[in-house]
Design a protein around this motif. Structure first.
Motif, PDB file in Angstrom:
ATOM      1  N   VAL A 104      -3.698  -1.010  -0.362  1.00 17.22           N
ATOM      2  CA  VAL A 104      -4.679   0.076  -0.507  1.00 17.22           C
ATOM      3  C   VAL A 104      -3.965   1.371  -0.929  1.00 17.22           C
ATOM      4  CG1 VAL A 104      -6.281   1.570   0.771  1.00 17.22           C
ATOM      5  CG2 VAL A 104      -6.406  -0.918   1.046  1.00 17.22           C
ATOM      6  N   GLU A 105      -2.836   1.668  -0.275  1.00 18.15           N
ATOM      7  CA  GLU A 105      -2.103   2.881  -0.664  1.00 18.15           C
ATOM      8  C   GLU A 105      -1.636   2.795  -2.114  1.00 18.15           C
ATOM      9  OE1 GLU A 105       0.605   4.779   1.918  1.00 18.15           O
ATOM     10  OE2 GLU A 105      -0.473   4.144   3.721  1.00 18.15           O
ATOM     11  N   LYS A 106      -1.253   1.583  -2.515  1.00 11.79           N
ATOM     12  CA  LYS A 106      -0.765   1.402  -3.882  1.00 11.79           C
ATOM     13  C   LYS A 106      -1.873   1.670  -4.908  1.00 11.79           C
ATOM     14  CE  LYS A 106       1.902  -1.965  -6.552  1.00 11.79           C
ATOM     15  NZ  LYS A 106       2.289  -3.378  -6.569  1.00 11.79           N
TER      16      LYS A 106
ATOM     17  N   ASP B 227     -22.828  -1.562  -7.618  1.00 15.75           N
ATOM     18  CA  ASP B 227     -21.398  -1.766  -7.827  1.00 15.75           C
ATOM     19  C   ASP B 227     -20.624  -0.438  -7.912  1.00 15.75           C
ATOM     20  OD1 ASP B 227     -19.092  -3.397  -8.185  1.00 15.75           O
ATOM     21  OD2 ASP B 227     -19.175  -3.104 -10.359  1.00 15.75           O
ATOM     22  N   VAL B 228     -21.030   0.535  -7.097  1.00 21.30           N
ATOM     23  CA  VAL B 228     -20.300   1.810  -7.094  1.00 21.30           C
ATOM     24  C   VAL B 228     -19.704   2.151  -5.720  1.00 21.30           C
ATOM     25  CG1 VAL B 228     -21.595   2.847  -9.000  1.00 21.30           C
ATOM     26  CG2 VAL B 228     -22.400   3.187  -6.665  1.00 21.30           C
ATOM     27  N   ALA B 229     -20.095   1.423  -4.675  1.00 22.11           N
ATOM     28  CA  ALA B 229     -19.641   1.769  -3.308  1.00 22.11           C
ATOM     29  C   ALA B 229     -18.143   1.531  -3.168  1.00 22.11           C
ATOM     30  CB  ALA B 229     -20.403   0.924  -2.290  1.00 22.11           C
ATOM     31  N   ASN B 230     -17.539   2.303  -2.274  1.00 21.05           N
ATOM     32  CA  ASN B 230     -16.105   2.185  -2.002  1.00 21.05           C
ATOM     33  C   ASN B 230     -15.863   1.053  -0.988  1.00 21.05           C
ATOM     34  OD1 ASN B 230     -13.442   2.538  -1.337  1.00 21.05           O
ATOM     35  ND2 ASN B 230     -13.586   4.739  -0.963  1.00 21.05           N
ATOM     36  N   PRO B 231     -15.162  -0.013  -1.388  1.00 20.54           N
ATOM     37  CA  PRO B 231     -14.935  -1.121  -0.452  1.00 20.54           C
ATOM     38  C   PRO B 231     -13.695  -0.928   0.422  1.00 20.54           C
ATOM     39  CG  PRO B 231     -14.029  -1.707  -2.586  1.00 20.54           C
ATOM     40  CD  PRO B 231     -14.592  -0.300  -2.734  1.00 20.54           C
ATOM     41  N   LEU B 232     -12.984   0.201   0.257  1.00 20.91           N
ATOM     42  CA  LEU B 232     -11.678   0.317   0.926  1.00 20.91           C
ATOM     43  C   LEU B 232     -11.782   0.416   2.448  1.00 20.91           C
ATOM     44  CD1 LEU B 232      -9.701   2.584  -1.582  1.00 20.91           C
ATOM     45  CD2 LEU B 232      -9.608   0.088  -1.321  1.00 20.91           C
ATOM     46  N   ALA B 233     -12.818   1.091   2.971  1.00 18.91           N
ATOM     47  CA  ALA B 233     -12.956   1.160   4.434  1.00 18.91           C
ATOM     48  C   ALA B 233     -13.149  -0.244   5.020  1.00 18.91           C
ATOM     49  CB  ALA B 233     -14.125   2.058   4.821  1.00 18.91           C
ATOM     50  N   THR B 234     -13.863  -1.091   4.303  1.00 13.58           N
ATOM     51  CA  THR B 234     -14.091  -2.463   4.790  1.00 13.58           C
ATOM     52  C   THR B 234     -12.821  -3.296   4.649  1.00 13.58           C
ATOM     53  OG1 THR B 234     -16.286  -2.170   3.850  1.00 13.58           O
ATOM     54  CG2 THR B 234     -15.786  -4.339   4.747  1.00 13.58           C
ATOM     55  N   ILE B 235     -12.101  -3.084   3.559  1.00 12.30           N
ATOM     56  CA  ILE B 235     -10.825  -3.788   3.369  1.00 12.30           C
ATOM     57  C   ILE B 235      -9.829  -3.349   4.446  1.00 12.30           C
ATOM     58  CG2 ILE B 235      -8.841  -3.996   1.790  1.00 12.30           C
ATOM     59  CD1 ILE B 235     -10.953  -3.943  -0.529  1.00 12.30           C
ATOM     60  N   LEU B 236      -9.830  -2.043   4.779  1.00 16.90           N
ATOM     61  CA  LEU B 236      -8.952  -1.557   5.858  1.00 16.90           C
ATOM     62  C   LEU B 236      -9.422  -2.061   7.227  1.00 16.90           C
ATOM     63  CD1 LEU B 236      -8.355   2.059   4.499  1.00 16.90           C
ATOM     64  CD2 LEU B 236      -6.613   0.262   4.702  1.00 16.90           C
ATOM     65  N   SER B 237     -10.727  -2.301   7.360  1.00 15.57           N
ATOM     66  CA  SER B 237     -11.231  -2.917   8.598  1.00 15.57           C
ATOM     67  C   SER B 237     -10.711  -4.350   8.713  1.00 15.57           C
ATOM     68  CB  SER B 237     -12.761  -2.925   8.624  1.00 15.57           C
ATOM     69  OG  SER B 237     -13.275  -1.610   8.546  1.00 15.57           O
ATOM     70  N   ALA B 238     -10.633  -5.037   7.572  1.00 12.60           N
ATOM     71  CA  ALA B 238     -10.062  -6.388   7.566  1.00 12.60           C
ATOM     72  C   ALA B 238      -8.587  -6.344   7.993  1.00 12.60           C
ATOM     73  CB  ALA B 238     -10.208  -7.014   6.179  1.00 12.60           C
ATOM     74  N   ALA B 239      -7.887  -5.276   7.606  1.00 10.25           N
ATOM     75  CA  ALA B 239      -6.486  -5.130   8.046  1.00 10.25           C
ATOM     76  C   ALA B 239      -6.429  -4.959   9.567  1.00 10.25           C
ATOM     77  CB  ALA B 239      -5.835  -3.931   7.350  1.00 10.25           C
TER      78      ALA B 239
ATOM     79  N   ALA C 286       0.668  -9.217   7.706  1.00 11.88           N
ATOM     80  CA  ALA C 286      -0.451  -9.316   6.762  1.00 11.88           C
ATOM     81  C   ALA C 286      -1.275  -8.028   6.772  1.00 11.88           C
ATOM     82  CB  ALA C 286      -1.330 -10.511   7.126  1.00 11.88           C
ATOM     83  N   ALA C 287      -1.440  -7.439   7.967  1.00 14.67           N
ATOM     84  CA  ALA C 287      -2.196  -6.177   8.068  1.00 14.67           C
ATOM     85  C   ALA C 287      -1.511  -5.100   7.224  1.00 14.67           C
ATOM     86  CB  ALA C 287      -2.299  -5.737   9.526  1.00 14.67           C
ATOM     87  N   ARG C 288      -0.190  -5.002   7.382  1.00 12.48           N
ATOM     88  CA  ARG C 288       0.583  -4.017   6.605  1.00 12.48           C
ATOM     89  C   ARG C 288       0.461  -4.276   5.113  1.00 12.48           C
ATOM     90  NH1 ARG C 288       4.798  -1.956  10.066  1.00 12.48           N
ATOM     91  NH2 ARG C 288       3.510  -0.724  11.483  1.00 12.48           N
ATOM     92  N   ARG C 289       0.474  -5.585   4.759  1.00 10.93           N
ATOM     93  CA  ARG C 289       0.380  -5.946   3.343  1.00 10.93           C
ATOM     94  C   ARG C 289      -0.910  -5.390   2.738  1.00 10.93           C
ATOM     95  NH1 ARG C 289       0.238 -12.078   1.670  1.00 10.93           N
ATOM     96  NH2 ARG C 289       0.047 -11.579  -0.548  1.00 10.93           N
TER      97      ARG C 289
ATOM     98  N   LEU D 193      -8.560  -6.174  11.618  1.00  9.89           N
ATOM     99  CA  LEU D 193      -8.885  -7.516  12.131  1.00  9.89           C
ATOM    100  C   LEU D 193      -7.624  -8.383  12.187  1.00  9.89           C
ATOM    101  CD1 LEU D 193     -11.861  -9.668  10.798  1.00  9.89           C
ATOM    102  CD2 LEU D 193      -9.549 -10.554  10.656  1.00  9.89           C
ATOM    103  N   LEU D 194      -6.836  -8.318  11.143  1.00 10.28           N
ATOM    104  CA  LEU D 194      -5.582  -9.089  11.112  1.00 10.28           C
ATOM    105  C   LEU D 194      -4.663  -8.647  12.247  1.00 10.28           C
ATOM    106  CD1 LEU D 194      -5.038  -8.848   7.261  1.00 10.28           C
ATOM    107  CD2 LEU D 194      -5.456 -10.973   8.530  1.00 10.28           C
ATOM    108  N   ARG D 195      -4.586  -7.336  12.453  1.00  9.28           N
ATOM    109  CA  ARG D 195      -3.667  -6.777  13.449  1.00  9.28           C
ATOM    110  C   ARG D 195      -4.124  -7.061  14.873  1.00  9.28           C
ATOM    111  NH1 ARG D 195      -3.099  -1.729  11.609  1.00  9.28           N
ATOM    112  NH2 ARG D 195      -1.118  -2.326  10.682  1.00  9.28           N
ATOM    113  N   TYR D 196      -5.377  -6.740  15.189  1.00 11.30           N
ATOM    114  CA  TYR D 196      -5.807  -6.747  16.594  1.00 11.30           C
ATOM    115  C   TYR D 196      -6.253  -8.130  17.064  1.00 11.30           C
ATOM    116  CZ  TYR D 196      -5.441  -1.683  16.616  1.00 11.30           C
ATOM    117  OH  TYR D 196      -4.966  -0.403  16.555  1.00 11.30           O
ATOM    118  N   THR D 197      -6.995  -8.864  16.243  1.00  6.60           N
ATOM    119  CA  THR D 197      -7.466 -10.169  16.729  1.00  6.60           C
ATOM    120  C   THR D 197      -6.434 -11.258  16.489  1.00  6.60           C
ATOM    121  OG1 THR D 197      -9.816  -9.661  16.562  1.00  6.60           O
ATOM    122  CG2 THR D 197      -9.214 -11.973  16.410  1.00  6.60           C
TER     123      THR D 197
END
Ligand code: IPM
Ligand code: MG
Length: 353
Positions: free
Chosen positions: A318-320, A286-298, A310-313, A300-304
């Motif tokens: 993440v920036e917040k 429970d120490v890994a950074n999930p943000l790269a995967t969460i940004l990958s999900a963004a 929603a991608a921007r949201r 996914l929202l944008r391209y597929t």
């Protein structure tokens, strides 16, 4: 239209980070159908194959695939065709995911994470477009043989003009939506395959008069990336050069735990994964950074799914959380709030608004 997402947690930290990204996708209220399947070492352990048939079927049916990471020392001694990495190469080829988009963005809050001087990297925003289903990675013939008592190994670097043209178009289109600068990277002074690469890029250029095309030899590109990386907007290159340059570019930001990627087919079906690996040394803690995967999900929202809002949201959330001072161990600095994988996921959920 159904919106099917296949989640492939993979190995190492993969299950932990994809769980957080799946929670974020679920919270958007967009009616995604999510299923989970095995890929990589986890699949080898369960079925003997890194890309089992059941996963192939679900991947073919899905609109998008979200992948954690594959691999680990446990499987490194298996024959090549049974290794986790082969699972990754197979799914790319099976789904015809020829266009790999790897952004390298430096978040202002993480400027200190880079090993380069802030004046070199501040404001960095590069997109590497890497061809993903051709080149020396897949060219035939290949092998290790023996002749007259001497072993020799060989691979074949190979591109057709059709393959070059389709990745070229993706890169020109991407540049068009950004700062309209495209740099194509090759080794035309030595390699015929990449002379063809350069010729085809030049043939495409007149169709995109608003984009400035330049060319650079790969050794010089490797140097320029650390010397003056902000000269680049979009880089386009083949599979092997792209593999190497994208790792280099990711380290300009100092935080590979922040970088997403997308691998797309001709119809924007895609596989989305963080740019980092499976980090077996910290798996399950429970120490890994999930943000790269969460940004990958963004992505996914944008391209597929063409869900730009929603991608921007998700990206804004993440920036917040970065602005709020939440940091996993890999990006931690004194004065910030250290959180684990799950807490970071929760902070993003809370910040979605
Ligand atoms: C990547 C990785 C893969 C590649 C490996 C794991 C097969 O390094 O996605 O960059 O070389 O493409
Ligand atoms: Mg790589």
């Amino acid at each position: 239209m159904t919106k099917k997402i296949l989640i492939l947690p993979g190995d190492g930290i993969g299950p932990e980070i994809t769980a957080e990204a799946a929670r974020v996708l679920g919270a958007l209220g967009l009616g995604f159908e999510m299923e989970t399947a095995l890929l990589g070492g986890a699949a080898v352990d369960a079925t003997g194959e890194p890309y089992p048939e059941a996963t192939q079927k679900l991947a073919a049916e899905a609109d998008a695939v979200l992948l954690g990471a594959v691999g680990g020392p446990k499987w490194d001694t298996l024959p090549r065709e049974k290794r986790p990495e082969r699972g990754l190469l197979s799914i790319r080829k099976h789904l015809n995911l020829f266009a790999n988009l790897r952004p390298a963005i430096l978040y202002p809050e993480l400027a200190n994470a880079s090993t380069l001087k802030p004046e070199i990297v501040s404001g960095l925003d590069i997109l590497i477009v890497r061809e993903l289903t051709g080149d020396i990675y897949f060219g035939q013939p290949l092998g290790i043989r023996e002749r007259r008592g001497e072993r020799f190994g060989f691979n074949t670097m190979r591109y057709t003009d059709t393959e070059i043209r389709r990745i070229g178009r993706v890169a020109f289109e991407a540049a068009r939506k950004r700062n309209k600068k495209l740099c194509s990277v090759d080794k035309m002074n030595v390699l015929e395959t990449t002379q063809l690469w350069r010729d085809v890029m030049n043939e495409l250029a007149p169709e995109y008069p608003d984009v400035t095309l330049s060319h650079m030899l790969v050794d010089n590109a490797a140097m320029q990336l650390v010397r003056a990386p902000r000269q680049f907007d979009v880089l386009v290159t083949g599979n092997m050069f792209g593999d190497i340059l994208s790792d280099e570019a990711s380290m300009l930001t100092g935080s590979i735990g922040m970088l997403p990627s997308a691998s797309l087919d001709e119809n924007d079906k895609g596989l989305y994964e963080p740019s980092h690996g499976s980090a077996p040394d910290i798996a399950g803690q429970d120490v890994a950074n999930p943000l790269a995967t969460i940004l990958s999900a963004a992505m996914l929202l944008r391209y597929t799914f063409n869900e730009e809002e929603a991608a921007r949201r998700v990206e804004d959330a993440v920036e917040k959380v970065l602005a709020q001072g939440f940091r996993t161990g890999d990006i931690f600095e004194a004065g910030m709030t250290k959180v684990g994988t799950r807490q970071m996921g929760e902070a993003v959920l809370a910040a979605l608004g």
